[in-house]
Design a protein around this motif. Structure first.
Motif, PDB file in Angstrom:
ATOM      1  N   GLN A 131      58.101  -7.285   6.107  1.00  0.00           N
ATOM      2  CA  GLN A 131      59.478  -7.199   6.263  1.00  0.00           C
ATOM      3  C   GLN A 131      60.288  -8.177   7.225  1.00  0.00           C
ATOM      4  N   TYR A 132      59.568  -8.138   8.540  1.00  0.00           N
ATOM      5  CA  TYR A 132      60.199  -9.080   9.340  1.00  0.00           C
ATOM      6  C   TYR A 132      60.323 -10.389   8.832  1.00  0.00           C
ATOM      7  N   ASP A 136      63.020 -10.961   6.055  1.00  0.00           N
ATOM      8  CA  ASP A 136      64.576 -10.828   6.477  1.00  0.00           C
ATOM      9  C   ASP A 136      64.748 -12.023   7.465  1.00  0.00           C
ATOM     10  N   ALA A 174      62.397  -9.692  -0.076  1.00  0.00           N
ATOM     11  CA  ALA A 174      63.002  -8.161   0.267  1.00  0.00           C
ATOM     12  C   ALA A 174      64.146  -8.179  -0.091  1.00  0.00           C
ATOM     13  N   PRO A 227      67.920  -6.359   0.179  1.00  0.00           N
ATOM     14  CA  PRO A 227      68.830  -6.213   1.587  1.00  0.00           C
ATOM     15  C   PRO A 227      68.558  -5.099   2.074  1.00  0.00           C
ATOM     16  N   CYS A 228      68.650  -4.741   3.294  1.00  0.00           N
ATOM     17  CA  CYS A 228      68.303  -3.377   4.309  1.00  0.00           C
ATOM     18  C   CYS A 228      69.455  -2.333   3.643  1.00  0.00           C
ATOM     19  N   GLY A 229      68.991  -1.161   3.750  1.00  0.00           N
ATOM     20  CA  GLY A 229      70.019  -0.228   3.406  1.00  0.00           C
ATOM     21  C   GLY A 229      70.280   0.171   1.911  1.00  0.00           C
ATOM     22  N   THR A 230      69.705  -0.520   1.060  1.00  0.00           N
ATOM     23  CA  THR A 230      69.615  -0.374  -0.442  1.00  0.00           C
ATOM     24  C   THR A 230      68.631   0.367  -0.937  1.00  0.00           C
ATOM     25  N   ARG A 276      65.698  -1.450  -1.245  1.00  0.00           N
ATOM     26  CA  ARG A 276      64.576  -1.652  -0.103  1.00  0.00           C
ATOM     27  C   ARG A 276      63.890  -0.637   0.142  1.00  0.00           C
ATOM     28  N   GLN A 281      59.812  -0.461   0.387  1.00  0.00           N
ATOM     29  CA  GLN A 281      58.972   0.177   1.539  1.00  0.00           C
ATOM     30  C   GLN A 281      57.967   1.477   1.046  1.00  0.00           C
TER      31      GLN A 281
END
Ligand SMILES: N[C@@H](CCC(=O)N[C@@H](CS)C(=O)NCC(=O)O)C(=O)O
Length: 201
Positions: A71-72, A75, A83, A85-88, A91, A95
């Motif tokens: 994931q790092y 991003d 990946a 977007p974070c927070g969706t 996402r 995970q």
């Protein structure tokens, strides 16, 4: 960035993603049996956990644990779409797959691949793997990749784990969608490049 890897191990997923993203990186192989890097350094002094993958970061420091590294890396280059977007919710779906592959699918390959393990233990591990492959086969019906239409880091990880089926004594042909999926992912130029760099077929 520098990836510590062992040929064909779970670190292959991070290696694939580095090739997919086209970021500058170095690699160094590690003998897991001797805990020595190719340059002869005690790998435990680099990663006290003693296992790959381990990613040395440009600004210093080390990142470990495959799902975190994947994931790092994704991003770093959001435009590559490896990946969501974070927070969706998407996402969280990514995970969900990374956790499943890591804890439920990757782990039982340990005993299944261990020639020193007792046969009943190896067979129990193969059965656990088969149950999880049943689930994954059903999830792939009607889609090319785990999240749908686009390749993500979860596909790099699942592909890596599926490469272990034959040596573990699990015949992937029992899951035709997974067999086709492995061939499809394996044909991606970045995947072929990572395999070639690790001198794998
Ligand atoms: N929790 C770690 C496990 C990584 C792992 O299992 N690495 C294996 C290769 S696939 C390894 O280096 N094993 C050597 C050892 O544990 O000594 C992750 O998900 O990254």
């Amino acid at each position: 960035m520098k990836l510590y890897y062992a040929p064909g191990a779970c670190s292959l997923a991070s290696h694939i993603v580095l090739h997919e993203l086209g970021l500058p990186f170095e690699t160094e192989s590690v003998s897991l049996a001797r805990k020595l890097t190719r340059a002869g350094v005690d790998f435990n002094t680099i990663n006290p956990k003693g296992y790959v993958p381990a990613l040395e970061l440009d600004g210093g420091g080390l990142l470990t644990e495959g799902p975190a590294i994947l994931q790092y890396l994704a991003d770093r280059v959001p435009a590559a779409g490896l990946a969501p977007p974070c927070g969706t919710l998407e996402r969280a779906r990514l995970q969900e797959w990374l956790s499943f592959i890591n804890a439920e699918l990757h782990k039982p390959f340990g005993p299944a691949l261990d020639r020193a393990a007792a046969e009943p233990e190896r067979e129990a591990a193969r059965q656990r793997i088969a149950k999880r492959l049943d689930f994954t086969e059903r999830a792939l019906a009607g889609r090319d990749y785990l999240l749908g239409a686009a390749f993500t880091v979860a596909d790099a990880y699942l592909y890596t784990v599926l490469r272990w089926t034959e040596p573990a004594g699990v015949e992937l042909g029992r899951w035709p969608l997974l067999a086709a999926y492995r061939a499809r992912i394996g044909a991606r130029p970045a995947v072929a490049a990572a395999r070639a760099a690790e001198k794998l077929r």
